[in-house]
Design a protein around this motif. Structure first.
Motif, PDB file in Angstrom:
ATOM      1  N   HIS A 165       0.867  -1.178   0.000  1.00 50.83           N
ATOM      2  CA  HIS A 165       0.000   0.000   0.000  1.00 50.83           C
ATOM      3  C   HIS A 165       0.904   1.228   0.000  1.00 50.83           C
ATOM      4  O   HIS A 165       1.720   1.398   0.904  1.00 50.83           O
ATOM      5  N   ALA A 166       0.773   2.075  -1.016  1.00 52.38           N
ATOM      6  CA  ALA A 166       1.670   3.224  -1.170  1.00 52.38           C
ATOM      7  C   ALA A 166       0.888   4.529  -1.185  1.00 52.38           C
ATOM      8  O   ALA A 166      -0.154   4.632  -1.841  1.00 52.38           O
ATOM      9  N   THR A 167       1.394   5.493  -0.458  1.00 47.39           N
ATOM     10  CA  THR A 167       0.839   6.844  -0.468  1.00 47.39           C
ATOM     11  C   THR A 167       1.814   7.754  -1.191  1.00 47.39           C
ATOM     12  O   THR A 167       3.014   7.725  -0.919  1.00 47.39           O
ATOM     13  N   VAL A 168       1.321   8.563  -2.116  1.00 47.77           N
ATOM     14  CA  VAL A 168       2.173   9.482  -2.865  1.00 47.77           C
ATOM     15  C   VAL A 168       1.744  10.917  -2.546  1.00 47.77           C
ATOM     16  O   VAL A 168       0.570  11.264  -2.668  1.00 47.77           O
ATOM     17  N   VAL A 169       2.709  11.730  -2.132  1.00 46.91           N
ATOM     18  CA  VAL A 169       2.447  13.137  -1.863  1.00 46.91           C
ATOM     19  C   VAL A 169       3.467  13.979  -2.621  1.00 46.91           C
ATOM     20  O   VAL A 169       4.563  13.523  -2.930  1.00 46.91           O
ATOM     21  N   ASP A 170       3.090  15.233  -2.929  1.00 46.39           N
ATOM     22  CA  ASP A 170       4.014  16.120  -3.624  1.00 46.39           C
ATOM     23  C   ASP A 170       4.873  16.872  -2.611  1.00 46.39           C
ATOM     24  O   ASP A 170       4.844  16.578  -1.408  1.00 46.39           O
ATOM     25  N   GLU A 171       5.653  17.851  -3.123  1.00 49.00           N
ATOM     26  CA  GLU A 171       6.577  18.547  -2.230  1.00 49.00           C
ATOM     27  C   GLU A 171       5.869  19.385  -1.174  1.00 49.00           C
ATOM     28  O   GLU A 171       6.476  19.796  -0.189  1.00 49.00           O
TER      29      GLU A 171
ATOM     30  N   LEU B  60      -1.738  15.018  -1.398  1.00 43.37           N
ATOM     31  CA  LEU B  60      -1.891  13.695  -1.987  1.00 43.37           C
ATOM     32  C   LEU B  60      -1.912  13.770  -3.507  1.00 43.37           C
ATOM     33  O   LEU B  60      -2.523  14.659  -4.102  1.00 43.37           O
ATOM     34  N   VAL B  61      -1.243  12.818  -4.134  1.00 44.17           N
ATOM     35  CA  VAL B  61      -1.269  12.663  -5.585  1.00 44.17           C
ATOM     36  C   VAL B  61      -2.014  11.363  -5.858  1.00 44.17           C
ATOM     37  O   VAL B  61      -1.527  10.280  -5.546  1.00 44.17           O
ATOM     38  N   ASN B  62      -3.223  11.466  -6.413  1.00 44.47           N
ATOM     39  CA  ASN B  62      -4.060  10.269  -6.533  1.00 44.47           C
ATOM     40  C   ASN B  62      -4.546   9.996  -7.952  1.00 44.47           C
ATOM     41  O   ASN B  62      -5.516   9.273  -8.148  1.00 44.47           O
ATOM     42  N   ASN B  63      -3.853  10.541  -8.965  1.00 42.80           N
ATOM     43  CA  ASN B  63      -4.284  10.335 -10.338  1.00 42.80           C
ATOM     44  C   ASN B  63      -3.240   9.597 -11.168  1.00 42.80           C
ATOM     45  O   ASN B  63      -3.186   9.725 -12.390  1.00 42.80           O
ATOM     46  N   LEU B  64      -2.372   8.815 -10.521  1.00 44.78           N
ATOM     47  CA  LEU B  64      -1.332   8.080 -11.232  1.00 44.78           C
ATOM     48  C   LEU B  64      -1.858   6.718 -11.686  1.00 44.78           C
ATOM     49  O   LEU B  64      -2.744   6.138 -11.063  1.00 44.78           O
ATOM     50  N   ASP B  65      -1.301   6.207 -12.804  1.00 45.05           N
ATOM     51  CA  ASP B  65      -1.645   4.852 -13.227  1.00 45.05           C
ATOM     52  C   ASP B  65      -0.476   3.927 -12.952  1.00 45.05           C
ATOM     53  O   ASP B  65       0.566   4.345 -12.441  1.00 45.05           O
ATOM     54  N   ARG B  66      -0.625   2.665 -13.293  1.00 40.60           N
ATOM     55  CA  ARG B  66       0.379   1.665 -12.931  1.00 40.60           C
ATOM     56  C   ARG B  66       1.726   1.913 -13.581  1.00 40.60           C
ATOM     57  O   ARG B  66       2.758   1.481 -13.061  1.00 40.60           O
ATOM     58  N   THR B  67       1.739   2.616 -14.732  1.00 42.12           N
ATOM     59  CA  THR B  67       3.018   2.878 -15.396  1.00 42.12           C
ATOM     60  C   THR B  67       3.875   3.863 -14.618  1.00 42.12           C
ATOM     61  O   THR B  67       5.056   4.031 -14.925  1.00 42.12           O
ATOM     62  N   ALA B  68       3.302   4.529 -13.610  1.00 41.44           N
ATOM     63  CA  ALA B  68       4.063   5.505 -12.816  1.00 41.44           C
ATOM     64  C   ALA B  68       4.911   4.844 -11.740  1.00 41.44           C
ATOM     65  O   ALA B  68       5.709   5.524 -11.104  1.00 41.44           O
TER      66      ALA B  68
END
Length: 276
Positions: free
Chosen positions: A243-249, A253-261
């Protein structure tokens, strides 16, 4: 926090533990928001603080949870002064628990005791080893806003799955790194100034249900944090779930990425994502 309960799914289960001289299970597993709110109203801080004992009780209680994804929220000043368990014992326990721990630390800038002064670092170390994090506030009125942030973060995590290319079930530890494209390999530890910061809780096997991957032997041991921010786990499963959470600087939250990211590495070797 009742705000976190309200923001969660109606099918989620909750329990509540209070702690002063010793921890006490004030409310067992329930899906009723009203039950939790009713107990919170009459909860008053008092006496000494057995924080580590309360964490131990909470993590053990999580073994009864029905859902695969489990999170524990700690609200405290982090100043333990009355626990039987040591900090190292609790760290060892949470590494094995497959429970993501968050904390809201209410810290006084004029901490008077050594326990209070060590509170922030204690909560940080315990939450980070599970892939969670600690939020610091100085005013209890900020609790609701922070609890809302935690609830949103938990609902917006990416779920990455891969089948290890190394099929050996030899009990050896393996290192996992998650790379977010574009950018460098980033640490699960929050606060990195990167284009995006990926926070990954411990690797865990999926449940043994129709359509899901099944466990080959036992569940993997929970990971240990290394100095470079990676995690290690003991592989005994067909598919590893992260389970991964992605946030910017700005920690948004960054929640619009697809699997290629995303690219996942195990012991330095890229792995093919089998689920997303």
């Amino acid at each position: 926090s009742s705000t976190l309960v309200v923001k969660s799914s109606s099918s989620s289960g909750f329990f509540m533990i209070t702690f002063s001289e010793k921890p006490e299970l004030l409310e067992d597993f329930t899906t009723s928001v009203e039950d939790i709110q009713g107990k919170l109203v009459y909860t008053v801080p008092k006496g000494r603080t057995a924080l580590l004992d309360a964490i131990y009780l909470g993590v053990n209680k999580m073994r009864q949870a029905r859902h695969q994804k489990k999170a524990l929220l700690i609200i405290s000043d982090g100043g333990d002064n009355h626990s039987r368990y040591t900090e190292n014992e609790i760290k060892d326990q949470v590494k094995e628990a497959d429970v993501q721990i968050y904390a809201i630390g209410i810290f006084d800038s004029y901490a008077r005791t050594p326990e209070e002064q060590l509170g922030p670092s204690l909560l940080n170390e315990i939450t980070e080893v599970t892939g969670g994090r600690t939020f610091t506030i100085s005013n209890p009125n900020e609790l609701a806003d922070v609890a809302t942030k935690i609830g949103i973060e938990l609902r917006n995590q990416y779920v990455l799955g891969y089948r290890p290319k190394n099929p050996a079930h030899d009990g050896k530890w393996r290192k996992i790194k998650v790379k977010q494209q574009p950018g460098e390999v980033v640490s699960p530890q929050p606060g990195n100034q990167q284009p995006a910061n990926v926070q990954t809780p411990p690797a865990a096997p999926p449940p043994n249900q129709p359509g899901d991957s099944v466990r080959v032997q036992q569940a993997p041991r929970a990971p240990t944090r290394e100095q470079n921010g990676t995690f290690t786990f003991e592989s005994n499963v067909q598919e590893v779930i992260l389970h991964a959470t992605v946030v910017d600087e700005h920690q948004r939250l960054v929640n619009n990425l697809d699997r290629t990211a995303f690219t996942v590495y195990e012991d330095g070797r890229p792995q093919r994502l089998t689920s997303f």
